[in-house]
Design an enzyme around this catalytic site. Sequence first.
Site, PDB file in Angstrom:
ATOM      1  N   ARG A 171       0.635  -1.521   7.460  1.00 41.96           N
ATOM      2  CA  ARG A 171       1.135  -0.312   6.786  1.00 41.96           C
ATOM      3  C   ARG A 171       2.039   0.543   7.676  1.00 41.96           C
ATOM      4  NH1 ARG A 171      -2.932   3.210   3.538  1.00 41.96           N
ATOM      5  NH2 ARG A 171      -0.865   3.971   2.967  1.00 41.96           N
ATOM      6  N   HIS A 173     -12.095   6.486   3.926  1.00 42.07           N
ATOM      7  CA  HIS A 173     -11.633   7.651   4.689  1.00 42.07           C
ATOM      8  C   HIS A 173     -12.568   8.850   4.505  1.00 42.07           C
ATOM      9  CE1 HIS A 173      -7.370   5.898   4.061  1.00 42.07           C
ATOM     10  NE2 HIS A 173      -7.604   5.846   5.352  1.00 42.07           N
ATOM     11  N   GLU A 198      -0.242   9.610   1.072  1.00 44.59           N
ATOM     12  CA  GLU A 198      -1.027  10.600   1.824  1.00 44.59           C
ATOM     13  C   GLU A 198      -1.273  10.166   3.268  1.00 44.59           C
ATOM     14  OE1 GLU A 198      -5.357  10.800   0.958  1.00 44.59           O
ATOM     15  OE2 GLU A 198      -5.110  12.942   1.097  1.00 44.59           O
ATOM     16  N   ASP A 199      -1.387   8.863   3.480  1.00 44.50           N
ATOM     17  CA  ASP A 199      -1.751   8.377   4.811  1.00 44.50           C
ATOM     18  C   ASP A 199      -0.641   8.500   5.840  1.00 44.50           C
ATOM     19  OD1 ASP A 199      -4.378   7.726   4.102  1.00 44.50           O
ATOM     20  OD2 ASP A 199      -3.674   5.886   3.131  1.00 44.50           O
ATOM     21  N   CYS A 215      -4.861  10.383  -2.403  1.00 42.81           N
ATOM     22  CA  CYS A 215      -4.039   9.487  -1.569  1.00 42.81           C
ATOM     23  C   CYS A 215      -2.635   9.268  -2.109  1.00 42.81           C
ATOM     24  CB  CYS A 215      -4.754   8.153  -1.404  1.00 42.81           C
ATOM     25  SG  CYS A 215      -5.173   7.407  -2.949  1.00 42.81           S
ATOM     26  N   ASP A 264       0.813  -1.229   0.000  1.00 46.03           N
ATOM     27  CA  ASP A 264       0.000   0.000   0.000  1.00 46.03           C
ATOM     28  C   ASP A 264       0.840   1.271   0.000  1.00 46.03           C
ATOM     29  OD1 ASP A 264      -2.967  -0.740   0.343  1.00 46.03           O
ATOM     30  OD2 ASP A 264      -2.001  -2.015   1.840  1.00 46.03           O
ATOM     31  N   ARG A 287      -9.652   3.734  10.887  1.00 43.50           N
ATOM     32  CA  ARG A 287      -8.195   3.954  10.883  1.00 43.50           C
ATOM     33  C   ARG A 287      -7.738   5.083  11.816  1.00 43.50           C
ATOM     34  NH1 ARG A 287      -6.131   1.890   5.950  1.00 43.50           N
ATOM     35  NH2 ARG A 287      -7.261  -0.046   5.548  1.00 43.50           N
TER      36      ARG A 287
HETATM   37  C1  CIR Z   1      -5.643   0.931   2.482  1.00 37.65           C
HETATM   38  O1  CIR Z   1      -6.598   0.188   2.709  1.00 37.65           O
HETATM   39  O2  CIR Z   1      -5.014   1.466   3.383  1.00 37.65           O
HETATM   40  C2  CIR Z   1      -5.240   1.183   1.053  1.00 37.65           C
HETATM   41  N1  CIR Z   1      -5.536   0.028   0.276  1.00 37.65           N
HETATM   42  C3  CIR Z   1      -5.940   2.388   0.474  1.00 37.65           C
HETATM   43  C4  CIR Z   1      -5.528   3.652   1.123  1.00 37.65           C
HETATM   44  C5  CIR Z   1      -6.083   4.837   0.437  1.00 37.65           C
HETATM   45  N2  CIR Z   1      -5.618   6.009   1.065  1.00 37.65           N
HETATM   46  C6  CIR Z   1      -6.186   7.183   0.943  1.00 37.65           C
HETATM   47  O3  CIR Z   1      -7.186   7.348   0.288  1.00 37.65           O
HETATM   48  N3  CIR Z   1      -5.658   8.202   1.608  1.00 37.65           N
END
Ligand code: CIR
Length: 311
Positions: free
Chosen positions: A111, A208, A91-92, A305, A86, A175
């Site tokens: 992650r 999110h 962005e996360d 993201c 991932d 999350r």
């Molecule tokens: C997840 O489940 O964490 C990733 N497959 C997708 C994350 C997407 N992140 C975002 O939109 N900020």
Amino acid sequence: MAFIKKLISKSSSSFARNALSPSQKKYTTALMRGVPKSLPNALAMGTPTEPISFQKAVDQHNSYREYLECMLPRVIELKPDESFPDCVFVEDTAVVVDDKAVITNIGADSRKGEVDAVQDMMEKIGLKITDMREVDKNATCDGGDVLYPVSYRRDGPGPLQKFGGKHLFVGLSSRTNQAGASVLQQAFPDVEVVAVDLDGMTSTKALHLKSIVTHLDENTLLIPKGEEWGKLIDRMGLNERGYEVVRLPDLTACNVVSVNGKVIAQPNIGQESMSILMDEVEKRGMMLVWVDASEYTKCDGALTCKSVLIP
Ligand code: CIR
């Protein structure tokens, strides 16, 4: 596409970070991360009808990066790490406000290690770092849950300036928790952190807060039509806080990236969403480009993201 890219670069002024005059403010940098070959193993809430195509994902990623390169002085792309399928969803990993960055404690266990490379790079860029994990080990946050409506745009002739940036909306999701929101408030005392209850909203359709709502400019938020999503208007206190809300029929249409007066949106949306977006962008004197993110949608990602924008 080449013509549009040329047009965008031409309409942007000086790209050198050091050349910004005191009154000029804009995003100077986008931090991205390359696509790992392991992307098809990324976390996903559902099973896509077709598997993720790595090659198509790379093509879409390159297209997105090329547009950002036309809109910003600098795009930095970190190497992908195959052990983190991932990791392209950079962005996360961090929340940036002005010259400060909070490195997050990502909500999904698989992650968590993605943040290390990002932290190193943000230190190199010169951002003042807070490591969420050091402030409160129980705090979790994905940057995808954090919406910071700010605009760097022109107000008539003259340089780009900063508008808005008063609120940091933090979605409480599977999350991101309240402790995460509190760390953000401590780290960014000059903005009001607004915790947003996403109960009943982040389901199989939206992971999110920013899967549901993003900003076109500092004052205008895009929210899908329908009662289910309309609840966000109250939960975010948008009327009291003076925001204008534009409702679009498609959820996917509400995830846009707004960079220095230009907007990136996804083309795989209905005609009505497309025309509303085009009108709203035109009304504001902004420019709109379309970038497909279909391979990322299969694992709950969108456009925002894949980059962290840094002033
Ligand atoms: C997840 O489940 O964490 C990733 N497959 C997708 C994350 C997407 N992140 C975002 O939109 N900020």
